[in-house]
Scaffold this motif. Structure first.
Motif, short mmCIF file in Angstrom:
data_model
loop_
_atom_site.label_atom_id
_atom_site.label_comp_id
_atom_site.label_asym_id
_atom_site.label_seq_id
_atom_site.Cartn_x
_atom_site.Cartn_y
_atom_site.Cartn_z
N PHE A 172 3.79 -35.06 29.22
CA PHE A 172 5.20 -35.28 29.35
C PHE A 172 5.53 -33.99 29.43
O PHE A 172 6.75 -33.85 30.48
CB PHE A 172 5.76 -35.80 28.02
CG PHE A 172 5.65 -37.14 27.55
CD1 PHE A 172 6.63 -38.06 27.51
CD2 PHE A 172 4.49 -37.54 27.03
CE1 PHE A 172 6.40 -39.36 27.32
CE2 PHE A 172 4.02 -38.91 26.78
CZ PHE A 172 5.21 -39.80 26.90
N ALA A 173 5.27 -32.69 28.78
CA ALA A 173 6.05 -31.42 29.22
C ALA A 173 5.58 -31.17 30.55
O ALA A 173 6.61 -30.56 31.42
CB ALA A 173 5.30 -30.59 28.13
N HIS A 174 4.41 -31.26 31.00
CA HIS A 174 4.04 -30.97 32.36
C HIS A 174 4.74 -31.60 33.53
O HIS A 174 5.19 -31.02 34.41
CB HIS A 174 2.52 -31.27 32.77
CG HIS A 174 1.48 -30.12 32.01
ND1 HIS A 174 0.35 -30.48 31.49
CD2 HIS A 174 1.86 -28.93 31.86
CE1 HIS A 174 -0.35 -29.46 30.97
NE2 HIS A 174 0.64 -28.47 31.34
N LEU A 175 4.96 -32.85 33.25
CA LEU A 175 5.90 -33.60 34.38
C LEU A 175 7.20 -33.25 34.36
O LEU A 175 7.65 -32.90 35.22
CB LEU A 175 5.86 -35.07 34.16
CG LEU A 175 6.50 -35.92 35.18
CD1 LEU A 175 5.94 -35.61 36.35
CD2 LEU A 175 6.16 -37.50 34.79
N ALA A 176 7.74 -33.09 33.03
CA ALA A 176 9.19 -32.53 33.14
C ALA A 176 9.25 -31.10 33.69
O ALA A 176 10.45 -30.90 34.38
CB ALA A 176 9.75 -32.60 31.80
N VAL A 177 8.46 -30.27 33.46
CA VAL A 177 8.59 -28.81 33.90
C VAL A 177 8.46 -28.90 35.43
O VAL A 177 9.04 -28.27 36.11
CB VAL A 177 7.19 -28.07 33.10
CG1 VAL A 177 7.28 -26.72 33.83
CG2 VAL A 177 7.65 -27.75 31.94
N THR A 178 7.46 -29.54 35.86
CA THR A 178 7.37 -29.78 37.43
C THR A 178 8.70 -30.28 38.20
O THR A 178 9.13 -29.76 39.14
CB THR A 178 6.08 -30.59 37.83
OG1 THR A 178 5.00 -30.16 37.00
CG2 THR A 178 5.85 -30.55 39.21
N LEU A 179 9.07 -31.26 37.50
CA LEU A 179 10.44 -31.89 38.14
C LEU A 179 11.53 -30.94 38.04
O LEU A 179 12.33 -30.59 38.93
CB LEU A 179 10.72 -33.16 37.45
CG LEU A 179 9.81 -34.30 37.76
CD1 LEU A 179 10.08 -35.58 36.87
CD2 LEU A 179 9.74 -34.71 39.30
N CYS A 180 11.69 -30.23 37.01
CA CYS A 180 12.54 -29.15 36.88
C CYS A 180 12.53 -28.24 37.90
O CYS A 180 13.61 -27.60 38.38
CB CYS A 180 12.69 -28.41 35.32
SG CYS A 180 13.57 -29.41 34.02
N ARG A 181 11.36 -27.59 37.98
CA ARG A 181 10.90 -26.59 38.91
C ARG A 181 11.21 -26.78 40.25
O ARG A 181 11.76 -26.28 41.11
CB ARG A 181 9.73 -25.89 38.78
CG ARG A 181 9.27 -25.20 37.45
CD ARG A 181 7.85 -24.94 37.44
NE ARG A 181 7.27 -24.30 36.17
CZ ARG A 181 6.05 -23.90 35.68
NH1 ARG A 181 5.31 -24.08 36.67
NH2 ARG A 181 6.03 -23.49 34.68
N ALA A 182 10.93 -28.10 40.62
CA ALA A 182 11.04 -28.79 42.01
C ALA A 182 12.66 -28.74 42.27
O ALA A 182 13.19 -28.56 43.46
CB ALA A 182 10.57 -30.18 42.19
N MET A 183 13.86 -28.88 41.27
CA MET A 183 15.04 -28.84 41.42
C MET A 183 15.52 -27.32 41.10
O MET A 183 16.74 -27.29 41.01
CB MET A 183 15.84 -29.81 40.51
CG MET A 183 15.16 -31.29 40.53
SD MET A 183 15.41 -31.88 42.25
CE MET A 183 17.37 -32.04 42.40
N ASN A 184 14.75 -26.37 41.29
CA ASN A 184 15.07 -25.01 41.09
C ASN A 184 15.63 -24.67 39.89
O ASN A 184 16.56 -23.78 39.64
CB ASN A 184 16.13 -24.70 42.12
CG ASN A 184 15.63 -24.89 43.63
OD1 ASN A 184 14.51 -24.47 43.90
ND2 ASN A 184 16.44 -25.24 44.59
N ILE A 185 15.11 -25.25 38.87
CA ILE A 185 15.60 -25.06 37.33
C ILE A 185 14.24 -24.27 36.70
O ILE A 185 13.19 -25.18 36.76
CB ILE A 185 15.97 -26.28 36.53
CG1 ILE A 185 17.02 -26.86 37.20
CG2 ILE A 185 16.26 -25.80 35.06
CD1 ILE A 185 17.44 -28.26 36.64
N PRO A 186 14.34 -23.05 36.45
CA PRO A 186 13.21 -22.59 35.56
C PRO A 186 12.95 -23.32 34.46
O PRO A 186 13.66 -23.49 33.59
CB PRO A 186 13.63 -20.92 35.49
CG PRO A 186 14.82 -20.74 36.38
CD PRO A 186 15.46 -21.94 36.56
N ALA A 187 11.70 -23.36 34.30
CA ALA A 187 11.11 -24.34 33.24
C ALA A 187 9.63 -23.88 32.72
O ALA A 187 8.96 -23.44 33.37
CB ALA A 187 10.94 -25.73 33.50
#
Length: 284
Positions: A172-187
């Protein structure tokens, strides 16, 4: 409130070997320790503790061949409040981000932003930047992945988790982190203790937990795509780009895991607990 936490982790080492452990409470929370969280071992091994490159408190052990057990049990003070909410927090443009946040925009071992970037923009491009976008990502991941300990696989990446739609808290954490980073949100990925405090108790054995933090308006905020509700009593142990940075144990040789127990529970405060804890910390 007070939380009792700790662990007992055993290995059978086929040969003498170094073992790297990230089991100490993070420096950000060490001021909340009521009693010491010092790692203990039953094998007389050489133990050193130091801060790693990411700011976590790491322990290095030179383990002999044969069985070895690592353990600690301690009490930590907590506010008793749920994860802080800031629905109005905005998203900073990349050019305004501090240099220390930039690594948390990049792909990493388990977070392949290059594979999920198009999906992220298609799915979240129309959501208002900032808190609302991060929460939309958490909602999506929470609904996409089905939790189950039998679904655990240490090599599963974010893209694989998205495709397979199963996993444990790290997925769950890895997928959320990846999608945030793809949207230019540091995670950044977090691991630590999270007991059943303020929620119905689970019948599953206690384990370490994984969640993530997103950088909004100059601050790191806690998000949890697995539970997807603000929780009480998180005690962070380590932060990194993904699980590869913050493995609880890393053996540099062949070793068999023989024991794995985690403790996280609320306890009642007493004058004796508080004074004894203060004395133990002073001695340490």
């Amino acid at each position: 409130m007070l939380i009792r936490a700790g662990y007992r982790i055993g290995f059978d080492c086929l040969n003498p070997m170094p073992i790297h452990l990230l089991l100490s409470v993070h420096p950000d929370r060490r001021g909340d320790l009521v009693t010491d969280d010092k790692l203990r071992t039953d094998a007389g091994a050489e133990v050193t503790r130091e801060q790693d490159a990411l700011g976590n408190l790491a322990t290095r052990v030179l383990a002999p061949a044969g069985p070895i057990t690592f353990s600690a049990e301690f009490v930590v003070r907590d506010s008793g409040l749920r994860d802080r909410q800031a629905p109005g927090a905005g998203q900073l443009p990349v050019e305004a981000l501090p240099v220390e946040a930039l690594p948390y925009l990049l792909p990493s071992r388990y977070c392949e932003t290059d594979r999920l970037g198009d999906l992220a923009w298609r799915t979240f491009g129309g959501v208002a930047p900032g808190w609302a976008r991060v929460q939309a990502i958490c909602d999506y991941v929470h609904d996409r992945i089905t939790f189950g300990y039998h679904n655990a696989r240490p090599t599963r990446t974010a893209a694989e988790g998205h495709e397979e739609q199963v996993g444990v808290c790290r997925d769950f954490a890895h997928l959320a982190v990846t999608l945030c980073r793809a949207m230019n949100i540091p995670a950044r990925y977090c691991t630590g203790y999270l007991g059943d405090i303020g929620v119905p108790a689970s019948t599953a054995p206690m384990d370490f937990s994984a969640w993530f933090e997103a950088y909004l308006e100059g601050e790191w905020f806690t998000f949890d795509a697995r539970h997807n509700i603000p929780r009480i009593g998180r005690v962070v142990v380590a932060r990194g780009r993904d699980a590869a940075d913050v493995a609880i144990t890393h053996t540099f040789g062949q070793a068999i895991l023989t024991r794995f127990e985690v403790i996280t529970e609320e306890v009642e405060a007493t004058a004796a607990d508080t004074s004894e804890g203060a004395a133990r910390m002073a001695v340490a």
